[in-house]
Scaffold this active site. Structure first.
Site, PDB file in Angstrom:
ATOM      1  N   HIS A  77     -69.526 -44.608 -37.047  1.00 35.75           N
ATOM      2  CA  HIS A  77     -70.841 -44.501 -37.696  1.00 35.75           C
ATOM      3  C   HIS A  77     -70.761 -43.925 -39.105  1.00 35.75           C
ATOM      4  O   HIS A  77     -71.742 -43.942 -39.850  1.00 35.75           O
ATOM      5  CB  HIS A  77     -71.818 -43.685 -36.826  1.00 35.75           C
ATOM      6  CG  HIS A  77     -71.637 -42.195 -36.902  1.00 35.75           C
ATOM      7  ND1 HIS A  77     -71.020 -41.464 -35.909  1.00 35.75           N
ATOM      8  CD2 HIS A  77     -72.005 -41.296 -37.839  1.00 35.75           C
ATOM      9  CE1 HIS A  77     -71.034 -40.188 -36.244  1.00 35.75           C
ATOM     10  NE2 HIS A  77     -71.620 -40.057 -37.413  1.00 35.75           N
ATOM     11  N   ASP A 126     -67.692 -45.291 -30.691  1.00 35.05           N
ATOM     12  CA  ASP A 126     -67.948 -44.785 -32.048  1.00 35.05           C
ATOM     13  C   ASP A 126     -66.662 -44.191 -32.627  1.00 35.05           C
ATOM     14  O   ASP A 126     -66.547 -42.995 -32.864  1.00 35.05           O
ATOM     15  CB  ASP A 126     -69.068 -43.738 -32.004  1.00 35.05           C
ATOM     16  CG  ASP A 126     -69.459 -43.231 -33.389  1.00 35.05           C
ATOM     17  OD1 ASP A 126     -69.059 -43.877 -34.378  1.00 35.05           O
ATOM     18  OD2 ASP A 126     -70.148 -42.197 -33.472  1.00 35.05           O
ATOM     19  N   SER A 231     -69.288 -35.104 -38.435  1.00 29.93           N
ATOM     20  CA  SER A 231     -69.031 -36.374 -37.755  1.00 29.93           C
ATOM     21  C   SER A 231     -67.642 -36.915 -38.055  1.00 29.93           C
ATOM     22  O   SER A 231     -67.167 -36.855 -39.194  1.00 29.93           O
ATOM     23  CB  SER A 231     -70.062 -37.417 -38.180  1.00 29.93           C
ATOM     24  OG  SER A 231     -71.333 -37.117 -37.681  1.00 29.93           O
ATOM     25  N   GLY A 232     -67.004 -37.460 -37.025  1.00 29.90           N
ATOM     26  CA  GLY A 232     -65.680 -38.050 -37.182  1.00 29.90           C
ATOM     27  C   GLY A 232     -64.544 -37.070 -37.047  1.00 29.90           C
ATOM     28  O   GLY A 232     -63.395 -37.472 -36.925  1.00 29.90           O
TER      29      GLY A 232
END
Length: 325
Positions: A77, A126, A231-232
């Protein structure tokens, strides 16, 4: 004494194969600096050497983890456009984002490979892989994390760590110099996590579901969590003497809210896809029996024996050649 060119080439190839495999297996998940988010603490220099900052037009927007000399693991994402690689760069070896310092380096992005099964925010798969233009040099501050294969099970209640440069709350940005944050979080079993996400839900909204390739970590009471900008990034757990990446920071409702723990993509669920993209990656696997005992006791892991076999073969061939001269 001169060896025939074919023999010399054979020995060189064997030696290179053996040392590369040994290097890949020996350095992952073992920081050389052992000075031992929302509610997090400042990380120490070199404490999480696989943590990277993925930047777009010079600004941090997602985290990621170095898993080989050329590849970074992150969340799908994070990338709405995977073709314009010139927009992105990766910062490695940094503790802080503002004036990262002499141990840090930037790498250009060659390509971004998002999992084709990803269908949008809070969906399965994701995960994405970022290939760097050139291999990075491992240092005390730049090292890969170990990637587990499906034989490794991260048990409920196991204490793991999440790291990132994300916001310290839903409203605030991490203040300058934007020092990497670390947070210890316990793993929450999926049925309990689904129950938590079904609470306090407005009737017009469908409760979010924790899918099979997801895991939860955090606290039912909230207060401590990953947030925007994390995120990630990696969720890592210490197993034996090595840090293994259990999850990739994926989603959550808000940050550190009650009954809304962080949700991560299970790295082991995407073993086949990662292996297809990076066939040379050496995965860590659990010892037989660690499944029964679980990993809470931090059982040591088996490592691939190929480097030892390669080195042994080199010695045998060398001895044979010398005896013939």
């Amino acid at each position: 004494m001169r060896w025939p060119p074919a023999v010399a080439l054979f020995l060189l190839l064997l030696l290179r194969f053996g040392t590369q495999r040994t290097k890949a297996l020996s350095v992952c998940g073992r920081p050389r600096r052992l000075n031992r988010m929302v509610g997090g603490q400042d990380a120490l220099e070199g404490e999480w050497p696989w943590q990277v900052s993925i930047q777009r037009n010079g600004s941090h927007f997602c985290g990621g983890s170095l898993i080989t000399e050329r590849w970074v693991l992150t969340a799908a994402h994070c990338f709405s456009n995977t073709s314009e690689t010139s927009l992105y760069r990766v910062l490695l070896g940094a503790r802080q984002l503002v004036k990262p310092g002499p141990h840090a380096t930037y790498a250009q992005v060659k390509r971004v490979q998002s999992n084709p099964l990803y269908q949008g925010m809070a969906s399965s798969a994701d995960v994405a892989l970022v290939e760097l233009e050139a291999p990075v040099t491992f240092t005390n501050y730049i090292l890969p994390v170990c990637v587990p294969d499906p034989s490794v099970v991260f048990e409920t209640g196991m204490n793991c760590w999440v790291t990132g440069w994300g916001s310290p709350s839903e409203q605030d940005r991490l203040p300058n110099p934007r020092i990497l944050q670390k947070l210890a979080v316990p793993i929450i079993d999926t049925p309990k996590c689904n129950l938590l996400y079904s609470k306090d839900t407005e009737s017009i909204f469908q409760p979010k579901t924790i899918k099979d390739d997801m895991l939860c970590a955090g606290f039912a009471e909230g207060k401590k969590d990953a947030c925007k900008g994390d995120s990630g990034g990696p969720l890592v757990c210490l197993v034996g003497q090595s840090w293994l990446q259990a999850g990739v920071i994926s989603w959550g409702e808000g940050c550190a809210r009650r009954n809304r723990p962080g949700v991560y993509i299970r790295v082991t669920s995407h073993y086949d896809w990662i292996h297809r993209i990076i066939p040379e990656l050496q995965f860590q696997h659990a010892r037989s029996g660690s499944q029964k005992r679980g990993l809470r006791g931090q059982q040591p892991l088996e490592q691939n024996s190929a480097p030892c076999l390669a080195a042994h073969t080199i010695l045998l061939v060398l001895a044979a050649l010398l005896s013939g001269f």
